[in-house]
Motif scaffolding. Structure first.
Motif, PDB file in Angstrom:
ATOM      1  N   GLU A  46       0.849  -1.236  -0.024  1.00 24.95           N
ATOM      2  CA  GLU A  46      -0.094   0.072   0.055  1.00 24.95           C
ATOM      3  C   GLU A  46       0.962   1.133  -0.003  1.00 24.95           C
ATOM      4  N   PHE A  47       1.931   1.210  -0.670  1.00 30.44           N
ATOM      5  CA  PHE A  47       3.076   2.308  -0.435  1.00 30.44           C
ATOM      6  C   PHE A  47       3.561   2.513  -2.021  1.00 30.44           C
ATOM      7  N   GLU A  48       2.994   3.121  -2.650  1.00 28.29           N
ATOM      8  CA  GLU A  48       3.625   3.213  -4.074  1.00 28.29           C
ATOM      9  C   GLU A  48       4.373   4.601  -3.781  1.00 28.29           C
ATOM     10  N   ALA A  83       0.088  -6.462   7.108  1.00 29.84           N
ATOM     11  CA  ALA A  83      -0.102  -5.284   7.532  1.00 29.84           C
ATOM     12  C   ALA A  83       1.350  -4.604   7.932  1.00 29.84           C
ATOM     13  N   PHE A  84       1.606  -3.510   7.800  1.00 30.83           N
ATOM     14  CA  PHE A  84       2.984  -2.936   7.989  1.00 30.83           C
ATOM     15  C   PHE A  84       3.481  -3.129   9.372  1.00 30.83           C
ATOM     16  N   ASP A  85       2.407  -3.176  10.388  1.00 28.84           N
ATOM     17  CA  ASP A  85       3.130  -3.320  11.929  1.00 28.84           C
ATOM     18  C   ASP A  85       3.160  -4.808  12.234  1.00 28.84           C
ATOM     19  N   ALA A 100      10.988  -5.997   2.844  1.00 27.05           N
ATOM     20  CA  ALA A 100      11.367  -4.699   1.917  1.00 27.05           C
ATOM     21  C   ALA A 100      10.312  -4.107   1.767  1.00 27.05           C
ATOM     22  N   ALA A 101      10.068  -2.817   2.581  1.00 26.82           N
ATOM     23  CA  ALA A 101       8.757  -2.349   2.565  1.00 26.82           C
ATOM     24  C   ALA A 101       8.860  -0.883   2.880  1.00 26.82           C
ATOM     25  N   GLY A 102       9.950  -0.002   2.048  1.00 30.51           N
ATOM     26  CA  GLY A 102      10.092   1.358   2.315  1.00 30.51           C
ATOM     27  C   GLY A 102      10.322   1.367   3.846  1.00 30.51           C
ATOM     28  N   MET A 103      11.034   0.588   4.309  1.00 28.89           N
ATOM     29  CA  MET A 103      11.160   0.658   5.879  1.00 28.89           C
ATOM     30  C   MET A 103      12.241   1.165   6.257  1.00 28.89           C
ATOM     31  N   THR A 104      11.789   2.244   7.193  1.00 23.47           N
ATOM     32  CA  THR A 104      13.053   3.329   7.708  1.00 23.47           C
ATOM     33  C   THR A 104      13.741   2.286   8.818  1.00 23.47           C
ATOM     34  N   ALA A 105      15.193   2.464   8.492  1.00 19.08           N
ATOM     35  CA  ALA A 105      15.881   1.817   9.622  1.00 19.08           C
ATOM     36  C   ALA A 105      16.322   2.898  10.939  1.00 19.08           C
ATOM     37  N   GLU A 108      14.952   2.014  17.348  1.00 14.64           N
ATOM     38  CA  GLU A 108      14.215   1.085  18.137  1.00 14.64           C
ATOM     39  C   GLU A 108      14.056  -0.337  16.954  1.00 14.64           C
ATOM     40  N   ARG A 109      13.762  -0.079  15.909  1.00 20.01           N
ATOM     41  CA  ARG A 109      13.408  -1.309  15.056  1.00 20.01           C
ATOM     42  C   ARG A 109      14.921  -2.268  15.112  1.00 20.01           C
ATOM     43  N   GLU A 110      15.879  -1.465  15.101  1.00 19.34           N
ATOM     44  CA  GLU A 110      17.233  -2.237  15.315  1.00 19.34           C
ATOM     45  C   GLU A 110      17.440  -3.186  16.440  1.00 19.34           C
ATOM     46  N   VAL A 147      -2.242   9.246  10.146  1.00 19.69           N
ATOM     47  CA  VAL A 147      -0.858   8.359   9.593  1.00 19.69           C
ATOM     48  C   VAL A 147      -1.177   7.180   9.526  1.00 19.69           C
ATOM     49  N   GLN A 148      -0.197   6.219   8.763  1.00 14.12           N
ATOM     50  CA  GLN A 148      -0.272   5.026   8.664  1.00 14.12           C
ATOM     51  C   GLN A 148       0.326   4.190   9.985  1.00 14.12           C
ATOM     52  N   GLN A 149      -0.454   3.302  10.342  1.00 12.50           N
ATOM     53  CA  GLN A 149      -0.214   2.646  11.797  1.00 12.50           C
ATOM     54  C   GLN A 149       1.134   1.991  11.845  1.00 12.50           C
ATOM     55  N   GLY A 150       1.779   2.320  12.782  1.00 19.75           N
ATOM     56  CA  GLY A 150       3.162   1.811  13.069  1.00 19.75           C
ATOM     57  C   GLY A 150       4.371   2.315  12.260  1.00 19.75           C
ATOM     58  N   THR A 151       4.166   3.469  11.740  1.00 19.39           N
ATOM     59  CA  THR A 151       5.220   3.703  10.705  1.00 19.39           C
ATOM     60  C   THR A 151       5.822   5.106  11.423  1.00 19.39           C
ATOM     61  N   THR A 152       6.781   5.371  10.993  1.00 16.17           N
ATOM     62  CA  THR A 152       7.742   6.636  11.511  1.00 16.17           C
ATOM     63  C   THR A 152       6.893   8.057  11.431  1.00 16.17           C
ATOM     64  N   GLY A 153       5.977   8.047  10.542  1.00 17.29           N
ATOM     65  CA  GLY A 153       5.028   9.185  10.632  1.00 17.29           C
ATOM     66  C   GLY A 153       4.017   9.109  11.873  1.00 17.29           C
ATOM     67  N   ILE A 194       2.926  11.390   6.077  1.00 11.70           N
ATOM     68  CA  ILE A 194       3.379  10.040   5.449  1.00 11.70           C
ATOM     69  C   ILE A 194       4.712  10.338   4.753  1.00 11.70           C
ATOM     70  N   ASP A 195       5.353   9.322   4.308  1.00 14.39           N
ATOM     71  CA  ASP A 195       6.851   9.335   3.520  1.00 14.39           C
ATOM     72  C   ASP A 195       6.397  10.241   2.159  1.00 14.39           C
ATOM     73  N   ASP A 196       7.519  10.950   1.951  1.00 17.18           N
ATOM     74  CA  ASP A 196       7.294  12.000   0.793  1.00 17.18           C
ATOM     75  C   ASP A 196       7.065  11.258  -0.644  1.00 17.18           C
ATOM     76  N   GLU A 219      14.622  13.255   8.658  1.00 21.47           N
ATOM     77  CA  GLU A 219      15.562  12.530   7.725  1.00 21.47           C
ATOM     78  C   GLU A 219      15.684  11.301   7.982  1.00 21.47           C
ATOM     79  N   GLU A 220      15.347  10.366   7.002  1.00 24.93           N
ATOM     80  CA  GLU A 220      15.279   8.917   7.076  1.00 24.93           C
ATOM     81  C   GLU A 220      15.856   8.092   5.988  1.00 24.93           C
ATOM     82  N   THR A 221      16.379   6.922   6.264  1.00 23.07           N
ATOM     83  CA  THR A 221      16.692   5.989   5.378  1.00 23.07           C
ATOM     84  C   THR A 221      15.912   4.788   5.151  1.00 23.07           C
ATOM     85  N   TYR A 222      15.792   4.187   3.933  1.00 22.29           N
ATOM     86  CA  TYR A 222      15.133   2.959   3.738  1.00 22.29           C
ATOM     87  C   TYR A 222      16.200   1.870   3.955  1.00 22.29           C
ATOM     88  N   ALA A 223      15.887   0.813   4.417  1.00 21.14           N
ATOM     89  CA  ALA A 223      16.903  -0.462   4.385  1.00 21.14           C
ATOM     90  C   ALA A 223      15.833  -1.702   4.366  1.00 21.14           C
TER      91      ALA A 223
HETATM   92  N1  GLN Z   1       9.256   4.706   5.987  1.00 23.41           N
HETATM   93  C1  GLN Z   1       7.986   4.407   7.148  1.00 23.41           C
HETATM   94  C2  GLN Z   1       8.437   3.478   8.052  1.00 23.41           C
HETATM   95  O1  GLN Z   1       9.357   2.648   7.754  1.00 23.41           O
HETATM   96  C3  GLN Z   1       6.660   3.892   6.365  1.00 23.41           C
HETATM   97  C4  GLN Z   1       6.860   2.652   5.623  1.00 23.41           C
HETATM   98  C5  GLN Z   1       5.400   2.296   4.950  1.00 23.41           C
HETATM   99  O2  GLN Z   1       4.302   2.460   5.608  1.00 23.41           O
HETATM  100  N2  GLN Z   1       5.437   1.034   4.223  1.00 23.41           N
HETATM  101  O3  GLN Z   1       7.850   3.537   9.006  1.00 23.41           O
END
Ligand code: GLN
Length: 272
Positions: A46-48, A83-85, A100-105, A108-110, A147-153, A194-196, A219-223
């Protein structure tokens, strides 16, 4: 009594060997993947432009990177959309080899996963209605934000750890960014964070009704995320390096978004 004791010891030994089997499973992820002939990726489609549905197919930047990973290992790619979370709990339950989900490193997640080297620079941004008075982050104070649940937003707006400088009235959480935007258009939230690049895509579907503000909130990076200790990590790191060096990463990204010069150099800077 003796029998029972033996049974108890046996049970204990079995539990111990299961534990060690679990640990060594991560260290032997590549063997497991190769003998299964497939690698399992989880994402939230859900993250075009990073992952989204095109008919029955899931496509996007993360899919192209993941296909390149499967090719490098000589196996098939299997994709599961959840689901993202749930992504990190599901990975740690052994249901996937990587996320692989546009996930910000984030630190906390690490604590729960290993991240690859970053492959994309991102930030949170604000979407509002075209006639909104909200012009930047300070105007979010006292507002209702989707916001999208559980995201950095979500983390940014909730601000439980006081790491951001916003103090919104209410955070409404959605499974999909698209649902947050529908509520924005319907007037049920004042803004969406939400992400840019996903924000750009969402706005491009309703340009007469909503707009993205220029201000970057973070400022975030995806990994790519993998289970802790996975022997897949050096392979993924090497792949990202190869894609960057060969220009293939830019080619993949360019299939889905128009990067201007500034963005493109930002994406390259991540590789170094
Ligand atoms: N980059 C955001 C995060 O990691 C959103 C990622 C997403 O919604 N897929 O929380």
């Amino acid at each position: 009594m003796k029998m029972r004791l033996t049974a108890a010891i046996l049970a204990g030994m079995t539990a111990f060997s299961m534990m060690t089997a679990c640990v060594s499973a991560d260290e032997n992820a590549i063997d497991k993947i190769k003998s299964a002939g497939k690698i399992v990726m989880t994402t939230n489609a859900e993250f075009e432009p990073f992952e989204y549905k095109d008919g029955d197919e899931i496509v996007g930047i993360d899919l192209d990177i993941s296909h390149a990973l499967a090719d490098k290992l000589g196996v098939e790619l299997e994709v599961a959309d959840i689901a993202f979370d749930s992504l990190i709990p599901s990975l740690n339950a052994g249901k996937a080899d990587f996320i692989a989900a546009g996930m910000t490193a984030t630190p906390e997640r690490e604590k729960n996963v290993d991240f690859s080297v970053p492959y994309f620079n991102a930030s949170q941004s604000i979407i509002v209605k075209t006639d909104s008075e909200i012009a930047g982050r300070a105007d979010l104070n006292g507002k209702t934000v989707g916001v999208q649940q559980g995201t950095t937003g979500d983390v940014y707006c909730t601000n439980e750890d006081q790491s951001s400088d916003v103090s919104v009235k209410e955070v409404k959480r959605y499974a999909k960014g698209m649902d947050a935007v529908s509520d924005l258009i319907a007037g049920r939230v004042d803004a969406v964070v939400i992400d840019d690049y996903p924000a750009e895509k969402l706005v491009s579907k309703n340009p007469d009704k909503i707009k993205k503000l220029d201000e970057a909130l973070t400022e975030e990076t995806y990994a790519i995320a993998m289970p802790k200790g996975s022997d897949l990590k050096p392979v993924v790191d090497e792949l990202i390096q190869e894609l960057n060096d060969s220009g293939k990463m830019d080619e993949i990204i360019g299939r889905y978004i128009q990067l201007d010069d500034a963005d493109s150099s930002a994406a390259e800077a991540v590789a170094e």
